[in-house]
Design a protein around this motif. Sequence first.
Motif, mmCIF file in Angstrom:
data_model
loop_
_atom_site.group_PDB
_atom_site.id
_atom_site.type_symbol
_atom_site.label_atom_id
_atom_site.label_comp_id
_atom_site.label_asym_id
_atom_site.label_seq_id
_atom_site.Cartn_x
_atom_site.Cartn_y
_atom_site.Cartn_z
ATOM 1 N N ARG A 104 32.927 1.714 -96.934
ATOM 2 C CA ARG A 104 31.492 1.437 -96.988
ATOM 3 C C ARG A 104 30.653 2.700 -97.108
ATOM 4 O O ARG A 104 29.436 2.640 -97.112
ATOM 5 C CB ARG A 104 31.073 0.654 -95.729
ATOM 6 C CG ARG A 104 31.709 -0.722 -95.623
ATOM 7 C CD ARG A 104 31.263 -1.453 -94.376
ATOM 8 N NE ARG A 104 31.648 -0.744 -93.164
ATOM 9 C CZ ARG A 104 32.869 -0.821 -92.603
ATOM 10 N NH1 ARG A 104 33.791 -1.577 -93.159
ATOM 11 N NH2 ARG A 104 33.132 -0.153 -91.500
ATOM 12 N N THR A 154 29.113 18.685 -86.992
ATOM 13 C CA THR A 154 29.038 17.298 -87.448
ATOM 14 C C THR A 154 30.378 16.888 -88.027
ATOM 15 O O THR A 154 31.051 17.691 -88.676
ATOM 16 C CB THR A 154 27.951 17.129 -88.540
ATOM 17 O OG1 THR A 154 26.696 17.582 -88.045
ATOM 18 C CG2 THR A 154 27.827 15.669 -88.969
ATOM 19 N N LEU A 188 32.171 14.013 -90.567
ATOM 20 C CA LEU A 188 31.959 12.951 -91.548
ATOM 21 C C LEU A 188 33.251 12.165 -91.682
ATOM 22 O O LEU A 188 34.303 12.728 -92.014
ATOM 23 C CB LEU A 188 31.568 13.528 -92.906
ATOM 24 C CG LEU A 188 31.476 12.522 -94.061
ATOM 25 C CD1 LEU A 188 30.401 11.478 -93.785
ATOM 26 C CD2 LEU A 188 31.220 13.230 -95.381
ATOM 27 N N ASN A 213 23.740 9.303 -99.319
ATOM 28 C CA ASN A 213 24.820 9.930 -98.556
ATOM 29 C C ASN A 213 25.481 11.064 -99.345
ATOM 30 O O ASN A 213 26.059 11.976 -98.756
ATOM 31 C CB ASN A 213 25.852 8.894 -98.099
ATOM 32 C CG ASN A 213 26.521 8.170 -99.243
ATOM 33 O OD1 ASN A 213 25.942 7.999 -100.309
ATOM 34 N ND2 ASN A 213 27.752 7.723 -99.022
ATOM 35 N N VAL A 261 29.030 11.736 -87.477
ATOM 36 C CA VAL A 261 29.227 11.707 -86.028
ATOM 37 C C VAL A 261 28.757 13.036 -85.450
ATOM 38 O O VAL A 261 29.185 14.103 -85.908
ATOM 39 C CB VAL A 261 30.714 11.477 -85.678
ATOM 40 C CG1 VAL A 261 30.921 11.535 -84.168
ATOM 41 C CG2 VAL A 261 31.207 10.157 -86.252
ATOM 42 N N ASP A 287 35.118 9.127 -93.638
ATOM 43 C CA ASP A 287 35.027 8.408 -94.906
ATOM 44 C C ASP A 287 35.660 7.036 -94.769
ATOM 45 O O ASP A 287 36.737 6.899 -94.196
ATOM 46 C CB ASP A 287 35.736 9.199 -96.006
ATOM 47 C CG ASP A 287 35.331 8.755 -97.392
ATOM 48 O OD1 ASP A 287 34.333 8.026 -97.514
ATOM 49 O OD2 ASP A 287 36.024 9.134 -98.358
ATOM 50 N N ASN A 288 34.978 6.017 -95.287
ATOM 51 C CA ASN A 288 35.565 4.680 -95.305
ATOM 52 C C ASN A 288 35.062 3.926 -96.525
ATOM 53 O O ASN A 288 34.288 4.460 -97.329
ATOM 54 C CB ASN A 288 35.269 3.904 -94.014
ATOM 55 C CG ASN A 288 33.788 3.699 -93.776
ATOM 56 O OD1 ASN A 288 33.017 3.463 -94.712
ATOM 57 N ND2 ASN A 288 33.372 3.785 -92.516
ATOM 58 N N GLY A 323 30.157 7.146 -96.056
ATOM 59 C CA GLY A 323 30.395 8.102 -94.995
ATOM 60 C C GLY A 323 29.644 7.769 -93.720
ATOM 61 O O GLY A 323 28.541 7.234 -93.743
ATOM 62 N N ILE A 324 30.268 8.087 -92.586
ATOM 63 C CA ILE A 324 29.651 7.916 -91.276
ATOM 64 C C ILE A 324 29.571 9.293 -90.625
ATOM 65 O O ILE A 324 30.587 9.970 -90.458
ATOM 66 C CB ILE A 324 30.467 6.966 -90.391
ATOM 67 C CG1 ILE A 324 30.556 5.574 -91.019
ATOM 68 C CG2 ILE A 324 29.858 6.879 -88.997
ATOM 69 C CD1 ILE A 324 31.465 4.627 -90.262
#
Length: 205
Positions: free
Chosen positions: A163, A156, A158, A20, A168, A160-161, A165-166
């Motif tokens: 766990r 896009t 991104l 990531n 979308v 952040d958390n 990056g996600i």
Amino acid sequence: MAGERGRGWWSEYAGRLPSNFLDLAELEQVSTRLLTFESVHVPGLLQTEEHVRAIYAASVSAFSEEQIDHRTSFRLRRQRVLSREEPFSYDAVIHEAAMRVRVADRKVARRQLAHILEQSERPNISVRVVPFDIDGFTRIGNPMLYAEGATPRLDTVLLDNARGGIFVEAEDQLRRYRTVFDGVRSVALDAIGSRALIHRLSREL
């Protein structure tokens, strides 16, 4: 992030850093504009080397010196995107809380604020601060990066958390997060007011 990862400078870190990390570097490189909101941390593209090292040194993951070196050099290499020749804009909205967090000592914090001020003077970089005294602000826990592509369909987000990056990319979600960012920016101080607040925070250190 959709598509096969291209061969860029980030590929040099394959096998040494999580995938990531490489995805983020590529996303920044192919974008024409980055919009970011940070509520707890100074955005990575605006961090000084000593700030970066202090973050990783204090991590619960207990990185080795070699791992810290890899992560630090990678983050500093990412920052070159701010100076590339192609047209590029970077709009950062940062909550005052992130400006007040000391990842190391007062000297490191003061130099970090000075670096943000220096970067904010560049024509392609905008830094806006959301002060603590804004009423009804509820987005302090929602950092995000909105990357604009050459066309809207390449945008896009991104998120952040804890766990990682996600990414979308769905059109309806992109619209929602763009609205979120516009809302955050609407309550931030303007460029002059933001610089004045950062100067004040530096004097208080």
